[in-house]
Scaffold this motif. Sequence first.
Motif, PDB file in Angstrom:
ATOM      1  N   MET A  24     -15.477 -13.978  -7.225  1.00 52.94           N
ATOM      2  CA  MET A  24     -14.651 -12.816  -7.096  1.00 52.94           C
ATOM      3  C   MET A  24     -13.925 -12.897  -5.758  1.00 52.94           C
ATOM      4  O   MET A  24     -14.544 -13.110  -4.726  1.00 52.94           O
ATOM      5  N   GLY A  25     -12.627 -12.733  -5.788  1.00 49.74           N
ATOM      6  CA  GLY A  25     -11.823 -12.825  -4.578  1.00 49.74           C
ATOM      7  C   GLY A  25     -11.884 -11.577  -3.714  1.00 49.74           C
ATOM      8  O   GLY A  25     -12.343 -10.512  -4.147  1.00 49.74           O
ATOM      9  N   ASN A  26     -11.409 -11.722  -2.499  1.00 49.73           N
ATOM     10  CA  ASN A  26     -11.430 -10.602  -1.555  1.00 49.73           C
ATOM     11  C   ASN A  26     -10.575  -9.435  -2.023  1.00 49.73           C
ATOM     12  O   ASN A  26     -10.959  -8.272  -1.857  1.00 49.73           O
ATOM     13  N   LEU A  27      -9.416  -9.717  -2.600  1.00 52.10           N
ATOM     14  CA  LEU A  27      -8.554  -8.641  -3.086  1.00 52.10           C
ATOM     15  C   LEU A  27      -9.241  -7.872  -4.208  1.00 52.10           C
ATOM     16  O   LEU A  27      -9.237  -6.637  -4.237  1.00 52.10           O
ATOM     17  N   ASP A  28      -9.860  -8.590  -5.140  1.00 55.11           N
ATOM     18  CA  ASP A  28     -10.586  -7.970  -6.244  1.00 55.11           C
ATOM     19  C   ASP A  28     -11.708  -7.081  -5.717  1.00 55.11           C
ATOM     20  O   ASP A  28     -11.879  -5.944  -6.159  1.00 55.11           O
ATOM     21  N   ARG A  29     -12.466  -7.601  -4.763  1.00 57.76           N
ATOM     22  CA  ARG A  29     -13.561  -6.822  -4.172  1.00 57.76           C
ATOM     23  C   ARG A  29     -13.036  -5.558  -3.495  1.00 57.76           C
ATOM     24  O   ARG A  29     -13.599  -4.471  -3.652  1.00 57.76           O
ATOM     25  N   GLY A  30     -11.961  -5.700  -2.738  1.00 57.10           N
ATOM     26  CA  GLY A  30     -11.386  -4.549  -2.044  1.00 57.10           C
ATOM     27  C   GLY A  30     -10.876  -3.481  -2.995  1.00 57.10           C
ATOM     28  O   GLY A  30     -11.081  -2.281  -2.771  1.00 57.10           O
ATOM     29  N   LEU A  31     -10.230  -3.910  -4.068  1.00 57.54           N
ATOM     30  CA  LEU A  31      -9.715  -2.947  -5.046  1.00 57.54           C
ATOM     31  C   LEU A  31     -10.843  -2.223  -5.773  1.00 57.54           C
ATOM     32  O   LEU A  31     -10.738  -1.031  -6.067  1.00 57.54           O
ATOM     33  N   ARG A  32     -11.927  -2.931  -6.028  1.00 53.02           N
ATOM     34  CA  ARG A  32     -13.083  -2.289  -6.675  1.00 53.02           C
ATOM     35  C   ARG A  32     -13.707  -1.224  -5.766  1.00 53.02           C
ATOM     36  O   ARG A  32     -14.057  -0.136  -6.221  1.00 53.02           O
ATOM     37  N   VAL A  33     -13.848  -1.542  -4.489  1.00 49.44           N
ATOM     38  CA  VAL A  33     -14.409  -0.569  -3.548  1.00 49.44           C
ATOM     39  C   VAL A  33     -13.478   0.633  -3.420  1.00 49.44           C
ATOM     40  O   VAL A  33     -13.919   1.783  -3.426  1.00 49.44           O
ATOM     41  N   LEU A  34     -12.186   0.385  -3.325  1.00 46.49           N
ATOM     42  CA  LEU A  34     -11.202   1.458  -3.228  1.00 46.49           C
ATOM     43  C   LEU A  34     -11.249   2.365  -4.455  1.00 46.49           C
ATOM     44  O   LEU A  34     -11.228   3.597  -4.335  1.00 46.49           O
ATOM     45  N   VAL A  76     -20.800   6.175 -12.927  1.00 44.25           N
ATOM     46  CA  VAL A  76     -21.548   4.959 -13.273  1.00 44.25           C
ATOM     47  C   VAL A  76     -20.654   3.742 -13.076  1.00 44.25           C
ATOM     48  O   VAL A  76     -21.071   2.721 -12.511  1.00 44.25           O
ATOM     49  N   LEU A  77     -19.410   3.834 -13.521  1.00 44.71           N
ATOM     50  CA  LEU A  77     -18.449   2.741 -13.334  1.00 44.71           C
ATOM     51  C   LEU A  77     -18.227   2.463 -11.845  1.00 44.71           C
ATOM     52  O   LEU A  77     -18.160   1.307 -11.428  1.00 44.71           O
ATOM     53  N   ALA A  78     -18.141   3.514 -11.046  1.00 46.00           N
ATOM     54  CA  ALA A  78     -17.984   3.341  -9.598  1.00 46.00           C
ATOM     55  C   ALA A  78     -19.187   2.604  -9.014  1.00 46.00           C
ATOM     56  O   ALA A  78     -19.035   1.737  -8.154  1.00 46.00           O
ATOM     57  N   GLY A  79     -20.375   2.937  -9.493  1.00 44.89           N
ATOM     58  CA  GLY A  79     -21.582   2.239  -9.038  1.00 44.89           C
ATOM     59  C   GLY A  79     -21.544   0.763  -9.400  1.00 44.89           C
ATOM     60  O   GLY A  79     -21.912  -0.098  -8.592  1.00 44.89           O
ATOM     61  N   VAL A  80     -21.071   0.461 -10.593  1.00 43.96           N
ATOM     62  CA  VAL A  80     -20.943  -0.944 -11.021  1.00 43.96           C
ATOM     63  C   VAL A  80     -19.916  -1.653 -10.149  1.00 43.96           C
ATOM     64  O   VAL A  80     -20.124  -2.802  -9.741  1.00 43.96           O
ATOM     65  N   PHE A  81     -18.802  -0.983  -9.857  1.00 39.30           N
ATOM     66  CA  PHE A  81     -17.777  -1.577  -8.986  1.00 39.30           C
ATOM     67  C   PHE A  81     -18.356  -1.907  -7.608  1.00 39.30           C
ATOM     68  O   PHE A  81     -18.109  -2.985  -7.072  1.00 39.30           O
TER      69      PHE A  81
END
Length: 66
Positions: free
Chosen positions: A1-11, A35-40
């Motif tokens: 998982m790339g940094n952009l993907d990780r950042g967008l999930r946290v956001l 629940v989806l936010a927790g998975v992100f």
Amino acid sequence: MGNLDRGLRVLAAVAIVVLYYTGVLSGTLAIILLVLAGVFILTSFISFCPLYYPFKISTKTAEDRN
């Protein structure tokens, strides 16, 4: 998982939590999105998304691989 993907999930996760605590989200939809936010958050911290594996998807860039 790339940094952009990780950042967008946290956001996205933070946005869902803020919408819940401000009362914009409620009921069943709120529970599903929390629940989806927790998975992100979880997938962001472990840098792995189980749904990407069977489809051989990678969001890593050359910069992320180093």
